[in-house]
Design a protein around this motif. Structure first.
Motif, PDB file in Angstrom:
ATOM      1  N   ILE A   1      -3.806  12.906   7.649  1.00 26.62           N
ATOM      2  CA  ILE A   1      -4.290  11.675   7.019  1.00 26.62           C
ATOM      3  C   ILE A   1      -5.388  11.066   7.891  1.00 26.62           C
ATOM      4  O   ILE A   1      -5.205  10.908   9.097  1.00 26.62           O
ATOM      5  CB  ILE A   1      -3.113  10.711   6.759  1.00 26.62           C
TER       6      ILE A   1
ATOM      7  N   VAL B   1       4.279   7.039  -2.573  1.00 27.39           N
ATOM      8  CA  VAL B   1       5.217   6.915  -1.459  1.00 27.39           C
ATOM      9  C   VAL B   1       4.803   5.741  -0.578  1.00 27.39           C
ATOM     10  O   VAL B   1       3.633   5.556  -0.272  1.00 27.39           O
ATOM     11  CB  VAL B   1       5.283   8.247  -0.657  1.00 27.39           C
ATOM     12  N   GLY B   2       5.811   4.943  -0.227  1.00 25.16           N
ATOM     13  CA  GLY B   2       5.571   3.787   0.635  1.00 25.16           C
ATOM     14  C   GLY B   2       6.812   3.533   1.485  1.00 25.16           C
ATOM     15  O   GLY B   2       7.835   4.188   1.302  1.00 25.16           O
ATOM     16  N   MET B   3       6.706   2.584   2.402  1.00 25.32           N
ATOM     17  CA  MET B   3       7.806   2.387   3.357  1.00 25.32           C
ATOM     18  C   MET B   3       8.546   1.060   3.200  1.00 25.32           C
ATOM     19  O   MET B   3       9.494   0.807   3.935  1.00 25.32           O
ATOM     20  CB  MET B   3       7.256   2.468   4.786  1.00 25.32           C
TER      21      MET B   3
ATOM     22  N   ALA C   1      -1.204  11.289  -0.145  1.00 25.14           N
ATOM     23  CA  ALA C   1      -0.015  11.564   0.674  1.00 25.14           C
ATOM     24  C   ALA C   1      -0.239  12.857   1.465  1.00 25.14           C
ATOM     25  O   ALA C   1      -1.125  13.669   1.126  1.00 25.14           O
ATOM     26  CB  ALA C   1       1.206  11.688  -0.237  1.00 25.14           C
TER      27      ALA C   1
ATOM     28  N   SER D   1       0.857  -1.188   0.000  1.00 25.91           N
ATOM     29  CA  SER D   1       0.000   0.000   0.000  1.00 25.91           C
ATOM     30  C   SER D   1       0.895   1.242   0.000  1.00 25.91           C
ATOM     31  O   SER D   1       2.006   1.223   0.542  1.00 25.91           O
ATOM     32  CB  SER D   1      -0.954  -0.015   1.188  1.00 25.91           C
ATOM     33  N   VAL D   2       0.397   2.277  -0.627  1.00 25.98           N
ATOM     34  CA  VAL D   2       1.182   3.507  -0.788  1.00 25.98           C
ATOM     35  C   VAL D   2       0.290   4.725  -0.602  1.00 25.98           C
ATOM     36  O   VAL D   2      -0.936   4.624  -0.621  1.00 25.98           O
ATOM     37  CB  VAL D   2       1.830   3.578  -2.200  1.00 25.98           C
ATOM     38  N   GLY D   3       0.935   5.876  -0.470  1.00 24.82           N
ATOM     39  CA  GLY D   3       0.239   7.146  -0.517  1.00 24.82           C
ATOM     40  C   GLY D   3       0.370   7.727  -1.914  1.00 24.82           C
ATOM     41  O   GLY D   3       1.387   7.535  -2.585  1.00 24.82           O
TER      42      GLY D   3
ATOM     43  N   LEU E   1       4.273   8.677   9.121  1.00 19.18           N
ATOM     44  CA  LEU E   1       3.997   9.165   7.770  1.00 19.18           C
ATOM     45  C   LEU E   1       4.801  10.440   7.540  1.00 19.18           C
ATOM     46  O   LEU E   1       5.426  10.982   8.454  1.00 19.18           O
ATOM     47  CB  LEU E   1       2.492   9.373   7.607  1.00 19.18           C
ATOM     48  N   GLU E   2       4.786  10.916   6.324  1.00 15.32           N
ATOM     49  CA  GLU E   2       5.634  12.051   5.952  1.00 15.32           C
ATOM     50  C   GLU E   2       4.983  13.372   6.356  1.00 15.32           C
ATOM     51  O   GLU E   2       3.783  13.447   6.591  1.00 15.32           O
ATOM     52  CB  GLU E   2       5.852  12.040   4.421  1.00 15.32           C
TER      53      GLU E   2
ATOM     54  N   THR F   1      10.212   5.580   1.805  1.00  8.92           N
ATOM     55  CA  THR F   1      10.575   6.367   2.987  1.00  8.92           C
ATOM     56  C   THR F   1      10.781   5.441   4.180  1.00  8.92           C
ATOM     57  O   THR F   1      10.379   4.274   4.161  1.00  8.92           O
ATOM     58  CB  THR F   1       9.492   7.413   3.312  1.00  8.92           C
TER      59      THR F   1
ATOM     60  N   ALA G   1      -3.624   3.816  -0.837  1.00  8.61           N
ATOM     61  CA  ALA G   1      -4.524   3.746   0.321  1.00  8.61           C
ATOM     62  C   ALA G   1      -5.041   5.132   0.706  1.00  8.61           C
ATOM     63  O   ALA G   1      -6.126   5.266   1.258  1.00  8.61           O
ATOM     64  CB  ALA G   1      -3.797   3.119   1.501  1.00  8.61           C
ATOM     65  N   ASN G   2      -4.255   6.144   0.419  1.00  8.06           N
ATOM     66  CA  ASN G   2      -4.591   7.511   0.887  1.00  8.06           C
ATOM     67  C   ASN G   2      -3.851   8.523   0.028  1.00  8.06           C
ATOM     68  O   ASN G   2      -2.831   8.198  -0.594  1.00  8.06           O
ATOM     69  CB  ASN G   2      -4.134   7.678   2.353  1.00  8.06           C
TER      70      ASN G   2
HETATM   71  N1  HPA Z   1       3.244   7.303   3.106  1.00  5.38           N
HETATM   72  C1  HPA Z   1       4.072   6.251   3.255  1.00  5.38           C
HETATM   73  N2  HPA Z   1       3.667   4.993   3.208  1.00  5.38           N
HETATM   74  C2  HPA Z   1       2.362   4.764   3.008  1.00  5.38           C
HETATM   75  C3  HPA Z   1       1.445   5.809   2.859  1.00  5.38           C
HETATM   76  C4  HPA Z   1       1.900   7.142   2.915  1.00  5.38           C
HETATM   77  O1  HPA Z   1       1.133   8.125   2.783  1.00  5.38           O
HETATM   78  N3  HPA Z   1       0.224   5.232   2.690  1.00  5.38           N
HETATM   79  C5  HPA Z   1       0.417   3.891   2.728  1.00  5.38           C
HETATM   80  N4  HPA Z   1       1.711   3.599   2.922  1.00  5.38           N
END
Ligand code: HPA
Length: 246
Positions: free
Chosen positions: A219, A181-183, A209, A84-86, A164-165, A159, A206-207
């Motif tokens: 967020i 962006v993801g971790m 950023a 999952s990422v932003g 979160l950032e 990241t 997922a959201n």
């Molecule tokens: N930032 C980093 N990792 C994430 C995010 C995010 O907004 N959403 C899901 N994983």
């Protein structure tokens, strides 16, 4: 054999016909959990939950080396990572699926190579294109056959987390050319490359950023679960299709 590493929202593969689970030890320590072996259609699959089956391992503490090594020792010849990422880019909002094409690595302090020094000549792996184009294409084709709208190509910023950032950091990532962006994308992708395992990612936004869209002032975690739940349904279908015609 296909290895699938599932991230947040995908700790199990409902469509996997499970044959057995195996605890694997590696010279790099323990993977995130036992490997789950099974079949999707006639395709052999091994599944591993990146954050552990109870989602207890934060991104900076995942043993990426043990995970990749364990999968390869189990006979895995290619990896699909689900993460999952932003979303940063304006067309990559919550619920969108994307197969990224590039990575920028902002992580630090992680065990990010199998090369420990001293035991043989240094090898510099080529990482110009961090994802395997063949696996990327097959993911995109599988989605296309299902009529799923999956974006082809994005720059993934990895990241450190687990926080979160900041909005300022996201602005900087965008200036750097990042789209999502993801971790957890790194060092996972680089370790797969070191092992010679073709690797690609299927990312679920997922959201928005931090500082973007409805995350302009923070967020809203309440909506994440619902977005991931729906999107992971699509992910499962894409993986099914991917396995139908490998
Ligand atoms: N930032 C980093 N990792 C994430 C995010 C995010 O907004 N959403 C899901 N994983």
């Amino acid at each position: 054999m296909l290895g699938i590493i599932g991230g947040s929202g995908l700790t199990q593969l409902a469509n996997l016909d499970v044959s057995h689970r195996e605890v694997v030890r590696t010279p790099y320590g323990e993977p995130s959990g036992p490997l789950t072996f099974g079949h999707i259609g006639r395709h052999d699959v091994v599944f591993l939950a990146r954050h552990g089956y109870g989602h207890t391992i934060p991104p900076h503490l995942v043993n990426y080396r043990a995970n990749a090594f364990a999968l390869q020792s189990a006979g895995v010849t290619e990896i699909v990572s689900v993460a999952s990422v932003g979303g940063i880019r304006s067309d990559l909002g919550p619920g969108v699926l994307v197969v990224p094409s590039q990575i920028i690595d902002y992580t630090w302090g992680r065990e990010m190579t199998f090369q420990s020094g001293g035991d043989g000549p240094v090898v510099h792996v080529d990482f110009t294109d961090p994802y395997d184009e063949g696996v990327r294409r097959r993911l995109l084709d599988a989605a296309c056959k299902l009529g799923e709208c999956v974006k082809d190509g994005a720059v993934y910023a990895a990241t450190q987390g687990p926080r979160l950032e900041t909005a300022g950091e996201i602005n900087r990532l965008e200036r750097d050319g990042a789209d999502i962006v993801g971790m957890t994308g790194m060092p996972e992708a680089a370790l797969a490359r070191e092992l010679g395992l073709p690797y690609a990612a299927l990312c679920v936004v997922a959201n928005w950023a931090a500082g973007r869209g409805d995350s302009a002032h923070g967020i809203r975690f309440e909506s994440l679960e619902a977005v991931l739940h729906v999107a992971m349904g699509h992910v499962r279908q894409i993986i099914d299709q991917f396995c139908v015609k490998p």
